[in-house]
Motif scaffolding. Sequence first.
Motif, PDB file in Angstrom:
ATOM      1  N   SER A   1      57.751  32.790   6.845  1.00  0.00           N
ATOM      2  CA  SER A   1      57.849  33.369   8.189  1.00  0.00           C
ATOM      3  C   SER A   1      56.730  32.848   9.098  1.00  0.00           C
ATOM      4  CB  SER A   1      57.806  34.902   8.117  1.00  0.00           C
ATOM      5  OG  SER A   1      56.545  35.359   7.691  1.00  0.00           O
ATOM      6  N   VAL A   2      55.574  32.496   8.517  1.00  0.00           N
ATOM      7  CA  VAL A   2      54.502  31.896   9.315  1.00  0.00           C
ATOM      8  C   VAL A   2      54.940  30.514   9.800  1.00  0.00           C
ATOM      9  CG1 VAL A   2      52.093  31.180   9.358  1.00  0.00           C
ATOM     10  CG2 VAL A   2      52.770  33.134   7.976  1.00  0.00           C
ATOM     11  N   THR A   3      55.602  29.768   8.924  1.00  0.00           N
ATOM     12  CA  THR A   3      56.099  28.448   9.312  1.00  0.00           C
ATOM     13  C   THR A   3      57.092  28.571  10.459  1.00  0.00           C
ATOM     14  OG1 THR A   3      55.875  27.769   6.996  1.00  0.00           O
ATOM     15  CG2 THR A   3      57.129  26.325   8.454  1.00  0.00           C
ATOM     16  N   GLU A   4      58.007  29.511  10.343  1.00  0.00           N
ATOM     17  CA  GLU A   4      59.012  29.710  11.395  1.00  0.00           C
ATOM     18  C   GLU A   4      58.344  30.068  12.719  1.00  0.00           C
ATOM     19  OE1 GLU A   4      61.272  32.640   9.256  1.00  0.00           O
ATOM     20  OE2 GLU A   4      62.880  31.222   8.881  1.00  0.00           O
ATOM     21  N   PHE A   5      57.351  30.955  12.652  1.00  0.00           N
ATOM     22  CA  PHE A   5      56.624  31.352  13.862  1.00  0.00           C
ATOM     23  C   PHE A   5      55.931  30.153  14.496  1.00  0.00           C
ATOM     24  CE2 PHE A   5      52.330  32.195  15.430  1.00  0.00           C
ATOM     25  CZ  PHE A   5      52.621  32.929  16.565  1.00  0.00           C
ATOM     26  N   SER A   6      55.235  29.388  13.670  1.00  0.00           N
ATOM     27  CA  SER A   6      54.455  28.272  14.195  1.00  0.00           C
ATOM     28  C   SER A   6      55.353  27.192  14.795  1.00  0.00           C
ATOM     29  CB  SER A   6      53.590  27.679  13.080  1.00  0.00           C
ATOM     30  OG  SER A   6      52.700  26.722  13.593  1.00  0.00           O
ATOM     31  N   LEU A   7      56.499  26.960  14.166  1.00  0.00           N
ATOM     32  CA  LEU A   7      57.438  25.981  14.707  1.00  0.00           C
ATOM     33  C   LEU A   7      57.936  26.394  16.090  1.00  0.00           C
ATOM     34  CD1 LEU A   7      59.480  25.136  11.506  1.00  0.00           C
ATOM     35  CD2 LEU A   7      58.084  23.537  12.826  1.00  0.00           C
ATOM     36  N   LYS A   8      58.165  27.682  16.260  1.00  0.00           N
ATOM     37  CA  LYS A   8      58.590  28.167  17.573  1.00  0.00           C
ATOM     38  C   LYS A   8      57.490  27.945  18.613  1.00  0.00           C
ATOM     39  CE  LYS A   8      61.832  31.674  15.892  1.00  0.00           C
ATOM     40  NZ  LYS A   8      62.112  33.129  15.750  1.00  0.00           N
ATOM     41  N   ARG A   9      56.238  28.134  18.208  1.00  0.00           N
ATOM     42  CA  ARG A   9      55.124  27.912  19.128  1.00  0.00           C
ATOM     43  C   ARG A   9      55.084  26.436  19.552  1.00  0.00           C
ATOM     44  NH1 ARG A   9      52.377  32.440  20.988  1.00  0.00           N
ATOM     45  NH2 ARG A   9      50.711  30.971  21.471  1.00  0.00           N
ATOM     46  N   ILE A  10      55.238  25.547  18.591  1.00  0.00           N
ATOM     47  CA  ILE A  10      55.220  24.117  18.902  1.00  0.00           C
ATOM     48  C   ILE A  10      56.393  23.754  19.817  1.00  0.00           C
ATOM     49  CG2 ILE A  10      55.489  21.806  17.901  1.00  0.00           C
ATOM     50  CD1 ILE A  10      53.964  22.794  15.458  1.00  0.00           C
ATOM     51  N   ALA A  11      57.569  24.323  19.489  1.00  0.00           N
ATOM     52  CA  ALA A  11      58.782  23.991  20.249  1.00  0.00           C
ATOM     53  C   ALA A  11      58.688  24.408  21.706  1.00  0.00           C
ATOM     54  CB  ALA A  11      59.998  24.644  19.597  1.00  0.00           C
ATOM     55  N   THR A  12      57.953  25.481  21.987  1.00  0.00           N
ATOM     56  CA  THR A  12      57.886  26.005  23.350  1.00  0.00           C
ATOM     57  C   THR A  12      56.672  25.494  24.126  1.00  0.00           C
ATOM     58  OG1 THR A  12      56.785  27.997  22.505  1.00  0.00           O
ATOM     59  CG2 THR A  12      59.171  28.086  22.785  1.00  0.00           C
ATOM     60  N   ASP A  13      55.856  24.665  23.493  1.00  0.00           N
ATOM     61  CA  ASP A  13      54.669  24.133  24.163  1.00  0.00           C
ATOM     62  C   ASP A  13      54.716  22.601  24.076  1.00  0.00           C
ATOM     63  OD1 ASP A  13      52.148  23.354  25.053  1.00  0.00           O
ATOM     64  OD2 ASP A  13      51.151  25.093  24.181  1.00  0.00           O
ATOM     65  N   ARG A  14      55.273  21.994  25.109  1.00  0.00           N
ATOM     66  CA  ARG A  14      55.472  20.548  25.073  1.00  0.00           C
ATOM     67  C   ARG A  14      54.151  19.805  24.932  1.00  0.00           C
ATOM     68  NH1 ARG A  14      58.954  16.844  29.400  1.00  0.00           N
ATOM     69  NH2 ARG A  14      58.699  14.877  28.263  1.00  0.00           N
ATOM     70  N   ARG A  15      53.089  20.358  25.492  1.00  0.00           N
ATOM     71  CA  ARG A  15      51.772  19.717  25.393  1.00  0.00           C
ATOM     72  C   ARG A  15      51.337  19.608  23.934  1.00  0.00           C
ATOM     73  NH1 ARG A  15      46.146  21.437  25.678  1.00  0.00           N
ATOM     74  NH2 ARG A  15      46.923  23.543  25.304  1.00  0.00           N
ATOM     75  N   ILE A  16      51.558  20.675  23.162  1.00  0.00           N
ATOM     76  CA  ILE A  16      51.202  20.663  21.747  1.00  0.00           C
ATOM     77  C   ILE A  16      52.098  19.693  20.979  1.00  0.00           C
ATOM     78  CG2 ILE A  16      51.063  22.042  19.642  1.00  0.00           C
ATOM     79  CD1 ILE A  16      48.866  22.686  21.574  1.00  0.00           C
ATOM     80  N   THR A  17      53.394  19.729  21.297  1.00  0.00           N
ATOM     81  CA  THR A  17      54.328  18.822  20.612  1.00  0.00           C
ATOM     82  C   THR A  17      53.920  17.372  20.820  1.00  0.00           C
ATOM     83  OG1 THR A  17      56.092  20.406  21.092  1.00  0.00           O
ATOM     84  CG2 THR A  17      56.756  18.244  20.296  1.00  0.00           C
ATOM     85  N   THR A  18      53.634  17.025  22.070  1.00  0.00           N
ATOM     86  CA  THR A  18      53.236  15.650  22.385  1.00  0.00           C
ATOM     87  C   THR A  18      51.966  15.270  21.636  1.00  0.00           C
ATOM     88  OG1 THR A  18      54.220  15.862  24.587  1.00  0.00           O
ATOM     89  CG2 THR A  18      52.634  14.070  24.252  1.00  0.00           C
ATOM     90  N   ALA A  19      51.020  16.193  21.601  1.00  0.00           N
ATOM     91  CA  ALA A  19      49.747  15.913  20.924  1.00  0.00           C
ATOM     92  C   ALA A  19      49.946  15.744  19.420  1.00  0.00           C
ATOM     93  CB  ALA A  19      48.759  17.044  21.202  1.00  0.00           C
ATOM     94  N   VAL A  20      50.792  16.577  18.819  1.00  0.00           N
ATOM     95  CA  VAL A  20      51.059  16.469  17.383  1.00  0.00           C
ATOM     96  C   VAL A  20      51.652  15.102  17.067  1.00  0.00           C
ATOM     97  CG1 VAL A  20      52.528  17.309  15.506  1.00  0.00           C
ATOM     98  CG2 VAL A  20      51.308  18.942  16.939  1.00  0.00           C
ATOM     99  N   VAL A  21      52.629  14.679  17.868  1.00  0.00           N
ATOM    100  CA  VAL A  21      53.295  13.389  17.636  1.00  0.00           C
ATOM    101  C   VAL A  21      52.310  12.235  17.821  1.00  0.00           C
ATOM    102  CG1 VAL A  21      55.035  11.804  18.550  1.00  0.00           C
ATOM    103  CG2 VAL A  21      55.594  14.228  18.212  1.00  0.00           C
ATOM    104  N   ARG A  22      51.551  12.260  18.900  1.00  0.00           N
ATOM    105  CA  ARG A  22      50.653  11.147  19.203  1.00  0.00           C
ATOM    106  C   ARG A  22      49.490  11.053  18.214  1.00  0.00           C
ATOM    107  NH1 ARG A  22      50.119  11.430  25.858  1.00  0.00           N
ATOM    108  NH2 ARG A  22      52.258  10.697  26.309  1.00  0.00           N
ATOM    109  N   SER A  23      49.093  12.183  17.652  1.00  0.00           N
ATOM    110  CA  SER A  23      47.902  12.188  16.804  1.00  0.00           C
ATOM    111  C   SER A  23      48.190  12.034  15.319  1.00  0.00           C
ATOM    112  CB  SER A  23      47.134  13.508  17.010  1.00  0.00           C
ATOM    113  OG  SER A  23      47.889  14.605  16.496  1.00  0.00           O
ATOM    114  N   ALA A  24      49.435  12.248  14.905  1.00  0.00           N
ATOM    115  CA  ALA A  24      49.758  12.306  13.475  1.00  0.00           C
ATOM    116  C   ALA A  24      49.295  11.054  12.734  1.00  0.00           C
ATOM    117  CB  ALA A  24      51.259  12.483  13.294  1.00  0.00           C
TER     118      ALA A  24
END
Length: 748
Positions: free
Chosen positions: A470-493
């Motif tokens: 359930s923590v994973t599901e919560f965190s994925l929703k946070r990433i999905a709704t914050d494009r800035r975080i999504t972009t940073a995750v992709v660019r930094s991986a």
Amino acid sequence: MRDFSVLSDVEFEELVGDLLGAEHNTLVERFAAGADGGIDLRWTTPEGLHIAQCKHYHRSSFAQLLTSAKKEVQKVQKLEPVRYLFITTFDLSVSQKARIYDVFKSWMKAPDDVLGGRDVDALITKHSGIEHRHAKLWITTGMQIFWATHADIAHRSEALRQRIEKSMPRYVVSPGYQSARDVLATHNVCLISGPPGIGKTALAQMLLAEHITMGYEPIEVSADINEAWTSLRRDTPQIFFYDDFLGEITFAERLPKNEDRRLSDIIEKFSAPGSNKKLILATREYILRDAKLNYERLSSLDSRYHFVLELKAYNKADKAQILYNHLWHSDVGRECLREIARGGYKQIITHRSYNPRLIEYCTGKAFDTESPGYPKRFKDTLDHPETIWKVAFEKHLTLEQQLLVNTLCTFSRSAHLERLQEAHAALCDTLSVVSTESSFREALDVLEGTFISIHKDAKHTTVIRHFNPSVTEFSLKRIATDRRITTAVVRSAPFFEQLSELFSYGRGGSLIRRGNTSLMATLTRNKADFQRAMARTLDSRSLNQIEVQLGNTSTTFMIDSPDRLERRVRFCLEVDLKWGIDSTLIREAVNLLILHWRTNVGDKPAAEQTLQALREHPIEEDLLNAAHDALHAALESNLKDTDDWYYYTSHLSEYDGIPLDSLPDLASQFKVFMDRHLLQEDPTYNLDEMKSLADTFGLDGLSERIEEVLQENYEPDDEYEPSGSRVHDDDERGSDEYIADLFDRLGE
């Protein structure tokens, strides 16, 4: 002395009642707190009324125990029994017994009427059959003996041992436990399915613990069922546990090629009469239903063996006892417990969203268990379970700590400490968030037990995972709704697998769960960044590294998983089908793979699966032919075990369309190989397929020899009869009066 801390006060009273009944050969009545003037246990003899008072004081001092004892005097005076026994789990000294005896000496014959933990322990030894009515106690005792006498296994299984010991005190022995025991005893395999949070893992851990007491070596499977195959030891009783074997959130990742075959083979093997192996599997019910639609082997096996046990909703009695056990073993404040006792429990145990996972959270350290209004906060969480992590995430975590929770989403199941720190540091740097070695360690300390769990794997490497799905599901929703975080995750991986993990969560693929559409939409908007990140990390080291020993030395080193490039190529093809990506990236990935195969590096099942994916994908013919030639040469040049023969001959017949009976030289080579293989001590692995191969080659004599080996079964174990746990009257336990009396104990 036995470990009584795994029992609640109610469970301890039940144990003592059974012991006194056996000791005095009489029926001992048990009463709930407050119902009969403080009586816990009573029985009558020709001499008159006998009373026993039980005090489970495993976390208290002797001074507190003595104060509590003195409060009982007025109650005993009113009852005037001919004999009074005071029984506690506290390990009393002679002088401490004497002090308690002085309090009750008007109703006691001698200081022996005060029984401490060692006295109770001696009674259990004297009446050994009683202990087996109390599963949690005898299982805990048996485990302690097993670990003490099998230091090597204890060392390898330390993380599993810690999880079992942590969950044992709060576990409630319910009818589902007996049903699972019956399934496992009958078939040697039990697949536990049910909705999220219902207690599948806790039940599986109880089964594991029980079999550990019987001398079974526990093996935890984490990646795929091949771990179980490679861990088999012929003469050793073993029990295997494969949690979330079809995925933690959705059935998005199809089983690796032949994984269903290997799984069905091992189920067949363990189910054979006389097998000394057990297998416990756990998965969410909707994921199992989806998998059965895709893999007929799973459905056909269950229809033949009936090894699937579906956990359903708990009855009222179980819900009450689960809540009580969690509260009794928790650090919930006294005033909060009084609020529960005054009726606050009612809106919890009757709530439509009740499940053990939420109960565990609301009685744990991440929840406010001190302030007034505890039952209301508890109910609000059950009303809106999705807010469990939201409040704690937003109000109690720094941005650096939040990013650590988010980073963990991009790892499959769990992450090694060093790799998680590298990925987290890269994400923080991209977002200009300061992160140091010390602040990272502090973040781990803050998050452990709430958002993450930390343990050591079999190699004593520190491993981190989300506290539960359930923590994973919560965190994925946070990433999905914050494009800035999504972009940073992709660019930094720094790892290719981070990208494939995010994409898999977004894509879904289940008939029941369609994936996270918000996440996929965000990734699609960032597909240019995503493709650049794929190209940047295409040949990066793998997150799924394995430890290899150097020859006969004690030196070990880490290498990439054998199927690293195969998985990455298939992922590139998948992204290409979804978005359409630069053909240069596809060609670069396939050329890396060809080089990989030409040097005889790689995983054969993954290679076959990848070649098939390439055939089905619109790529250049010259590239496809080069890939085929490289793999064909690799398979042909490496025929060292039965699996090698299986993959090579499958490749010839299925891909190249060559009839095996037209290859006499290959048949002769196979016969020489099998003649040597059948001389080995335990030539059982993959023999069904080798027999089929011998038949195809027309080697009748060899086929008969393999059949003879297949007919040899394991030496049968001693007959195993599961010890019966005490069965309670659910009608009584589910009554409003009984439940009210149960929770009234918390208000004392």
